[in-house]
Design an enzyme around this catalytic site. Structure first.
Site, PDB file in Angstrom:
ATOM      1  N   THR A  37       0.818  -1.217   0.000  1.00  0.00           N
ATOM      2  CA  THR A  37       0.000   0.000   0.000  1.00  0.00           C
ATOM      3  C   THR A  37       0.847   1.261   0.000  1.00  0.00           C
ATOM      4  O   THR A  37       0.474   2.269  -0.602  1.00  0.00           O
ATOM      5  CB  THR A  37      -0.941   0.007   1.222  1.00  0.00           C
ATOM      6  OG1 THR A  37      -1.803  -1.128   1.158  1.00  0.00           O
ATOM      7  CG2 THR A  37      -1.790   1.267   1.268  1.00  0.00           C
ATOM      8  N   TYR A  51      -7.881   0.719  -3.921  1.00  0.00           N
ATOM      9  CA  TYR A  51      -6.739   1.231  -4.666  1.00  0.00           C
ATOM     10  C   TYR A  51      -5.947   0.049  -5.198  1.00  0.00           C
ATOM     11  O   TYR A  51      -6.229  -1.117  -4.875  1.00  0.00           O
ATOM     12  CB  TYR A  51      -5.842   2.091  -3.760  1.00  0.00           C
ATOM     13  CG  TYR A  51      -5.407   1.371  -2.511  1.00  0.00           C
ATOM     14  CD1 TYR A  51      -4.271   0.576  -2.507  1.00  0.00           C
ATOM     15  CD2 TYR A  51      -6.155   1.455  -1.345  1.00  0.00           C
ATOM     16  CE1 TYR A  51      -3.882  -0.116  -1.380  1.00  0.00           C
ATOM     17  CE2 TYR A  51      -5.775   0.764  -0.207  1.00  0.00           C
ATOM     18  CZ  TYR A  51      -4.639  -0.017  -0.219  1.00  0.00           C
ATOM     19  OH  TYR A  51      -4.277  -0.706   0.890  1.00  0.00           O
ATOM     20  N   SER A  84       1.585  -7.626  -0.517  1.00  0.00           N
ATOM     21  CA  SER A  84       2.268  -8.519   0.430  1.00  0.00           C
ATOM     22  C   SER A  84       1.532  -9.820   0.686  1.00  0.00           C
ATOM     23  O   SER A  84       2.133 -10.779   1.170  1.00  0.00           O
ATOM     24  CB  SER A  84       2.523  -7.792   1.751  1.00  0.00           C
ATOM     25  OG  SER A  84       1.331  -7.577   2.471  1.00  0.00           O
ATOM     26  N   THR A 117       1.058  -4.220   4.226  1.00  0.00           N
ATOM     27  CA  THR A 117       0.746  -4.478   5.630  1.00  0.00           C
ATOM     28  C   THR A 117       0.168  -5.864   5.902  1.00  0.00           C
ATOM     29  O   THR A 117       0.195  -6.324   7.042  1.00  0.00           O
ATOM     30  CB  THR A 117      -0.249  -3.418   6.155  1.00  0.00           C
ATOM     31  OG1 THR A 117      -1.447  -3.460   5.378  1.00  0.00           O
ATOM     32  CG2 THR A 117       0.367  -2.035   6.103  1.00  0.00           C
ATOM     33  N   ASP A 118      -0.349  -6.553   4.876  1.00  0.00           N
ATOM     34  CA  ASP A 118      -1.015  -7.831   5.134  1.00  0.00           C
ATOM     35  C   ASP A 118      -0.082  -8.874   5.745  1.00  0.00           C
ATOM     36  O   ASP A 118      -0.496  -9.653   6.605  1.00  0.00           O
ATOM     37  CB  ASP A 118      -1.637  -8.376   3.846  1.00  0.00           C
ATOM     38  CG  ASP A 118      -2.934  -7.680   3.497  1.00  0.00           C
ATOM     39  OD1 ASP A 118      -3.392  -6.838   4.298  1.00  0.00           O
ATOM     40  OD2 ASP A 118      -3.501  -7.975   2.433  1.00  0.00           O
ATOM     41  N   LYS A 190      -0.946  -6.879  12.799  1.00  0.00           N
ATOM     42  CA  LYS A 190      -2.005  -6.051  12.220  1.00  0.00           C
ATOM     43  C   LYS A 190      -3.324  -6.448  12.863  1.00  0.00           C
ATOM     44  O   LYS A 190      -3.751  -7.598  12.784  1.00  0.00           O
ATOM     45  CB  LYS A 190      -2.060  -6.257  10.697  1.00  0.00           C
ATOM     46  CG  LYS A 190      -3.042  -5.336   9.968  1.00  0.00           C
ATOM     47  CD  LYS A 190      -2.956  -5.564   8.468  1.00  0.00           C
ATOM     48  CE  LYS A 190      -3.898  -4.638   7.710  1.00  0.00           C
ATOM     49  NZ  LYS A 190      -3.776  -4.824   6.238  1.00  0.00           N
ATOM     50  N   GLU A 311      -5.552 -27.544  28.557  1.00  0.00           N
ATOM     51  CA  GLU A 311      -6.506 -27.916  27.513  1.00  0.00           C
ATOM     52  C   GLU A 311      -6.176 -29.272  26.895  1.00  0.00           C
ATOM     53  O   GLU A 311      -7.055 -30.094  26.673  1.00  0.00           O
ATOM     54  CB  GLU A 311      -6.581 -26.851  26.391  1.00  0.00           C
ATOM     55  CG  GLU A 311      -7.000 -25.469  26.852  1.00  0.00           C
ATOM     56  CD  GLU A 311      -8.464 -25.392  27.230  1.00  0.00           C
ATOM     57  OE1 GLU A 311      -9.208 -26.348  26.912  1.00  0.00           O
ATOM     58  OE2 GLU A 311      -8.850 -24.404  27.868  1.00  0.00           O
TER      59      GLU A 311
END
Length: 354
Positions: A37, A51, A84, A117-118, A190, A311
């Protein structure tokens, strides 16, 4: 030529030479561009979410922030030009080797990687594990393209270069500098996709960068960079590790399919404390008996923390827990660690230490 005239010439020359060290002392920072981006463009200034990513080359990114020349001598390289989400293990290895090569150069003081950013958090953590240098490495992106109103990329890039040029950023591992925060590449993730404050660390940022000055509040506790046992110079390919998502009514289909396709480890992206549904446990035990590593992580947003033998009886099943790493970062660590060991006890040690 008179002695007086010669003396004046020598004084002028000396003054000019005295001014050179101030320029030469300015840190040298290399920007490695990969797309994303921060290199994106929208059709209109109001397009902040729609975009095209990876459109602006690195020379234009640098030219768009002339203030960079005030903090460092900057040059750029276009390593990739991709969104990305399309990053692969091969991209990671290629980028890691280039970063390591630059870090060895005496004329490079810091390195900035512009990134979508992904998967930015995955690349930052990978570099944190495999690049042996105390020099600042800063990964940066933006949540809005440069064509949008209130675009965040310009200031993010300026801050990233400023941090990479800083002596006080040395030895702190790979950093992510966005939204004025200094975050560890190990911790940051993120957390939302439509706000500029998208990247957060569950344990808080390392510090802030304000008007080109760094303010530090804590240091990373986990092993990284110069203290890491992993070295990109010794890695040409990462181990095949995949992620399967846990949810209500989950079946064992995805786990078996990933193993059939060659996964050597499966990250169980579980609910809560990395919980595993009762109907899935038999398949995971079978896969482990066949040599596939099973690593329990949590997909709790903002701070999943998996306790061993809570767990599930991890000791009995010979499973590994991912500690506080989210599933995507657990995949990165497993893919790196399994280039050196296939032993589950060693893998568990590595997950505690990194």
């Amino acid at each position: 030529m008179s002695n007086r005239f010669l003396s004046r010439c020598l004084l002028i020359a000396a003054a000019c030479l005295a001014a050179l060290p101030a320029f030469a002392a300015k840190p040298n920072v290399v920007i490695l561009a990969t797309g994303g981006t921060i290199a994106g463009a929208g059709a209109a200034a109001t397009n902040s979410a729609t975009y095209q990513a990876a459109k602006v080359p690195v020379d234009k990114l640098i030219a768009g922030v002339p203030e960079l020349a005030n903090v460092a001598q900057v040059r750029g390289e276009q390593v990739f030009q991709i969104a990305s989400e399309s990053f692969t293990n091969e991209h990671l290895v290629t980028l890691g080797k280039r970063v390591a090569a630059l870090a060895r150069q005496g004329d490079v003081d810091g390195i900035v990687i512009t990134h979508g950013t992904d998967t930015l958090e995955e690349t930052a953590y990978f570099l944190n594990l495999v690049v042996h240098t105390a020099k600042p490495i800063v990964v940066v992106g933006s949540m809005r393209p440069g064509t949008a109103m209130s675009a965040d990329g310009t200031l993010n890039l300026f801050n990233a270069v400023s941090v990479a040029a800083s002596q006080d950023a040395r030895g702190k591992g790979v950093l992510v500098t966005m939204n004025d925060e200094l975050n560890s590449g190990r911790d940051v993730a993120k957390t939302i996709n439509i706000k500029t404050e998208a990247f957060k660390s569950p344990w808080g940022p390392l510090g802030m960068v304000v008007e080109g000055k760094n303010y530090w509040f804590r240091l990373p506790a986990k092993r990284h960079t110069t203290n890491s046992e992993f070295d990109i110079e010794q890695i040409d390919a990462l181990a095949p590790v995949e992620i399967a998502y846990g949810y209500g009514n989950v079946s064992d289909t995805a786990y078996r399919a990933l193993a059939d396709k060659g996964a050597k480890a499966i990250i169980h992206s579980g609910t809560g404390n990395g919980s595993v549904a009762a109907r899935v446990v038999p398949a995971l035990r079978e896969l482990r008996a066949n040599g596939v590593q099973i690593i329990r992580s949590s997909h709790v947003n903002g701070g999943g923390f998996v306790l061993r033998n809570a767990e599930q009886p991890d000791d009995q099943y010979d499973w590994v827990v991912a500690h506080d790493l989210n599933p995507q970062k657990a995949r990165i660590l497993a893919a790196v660690a399994m280039t050196k060991t296939q032993d589950s006890k060693e893998l568990q040690r590595i997950f505690w230490e990194y």
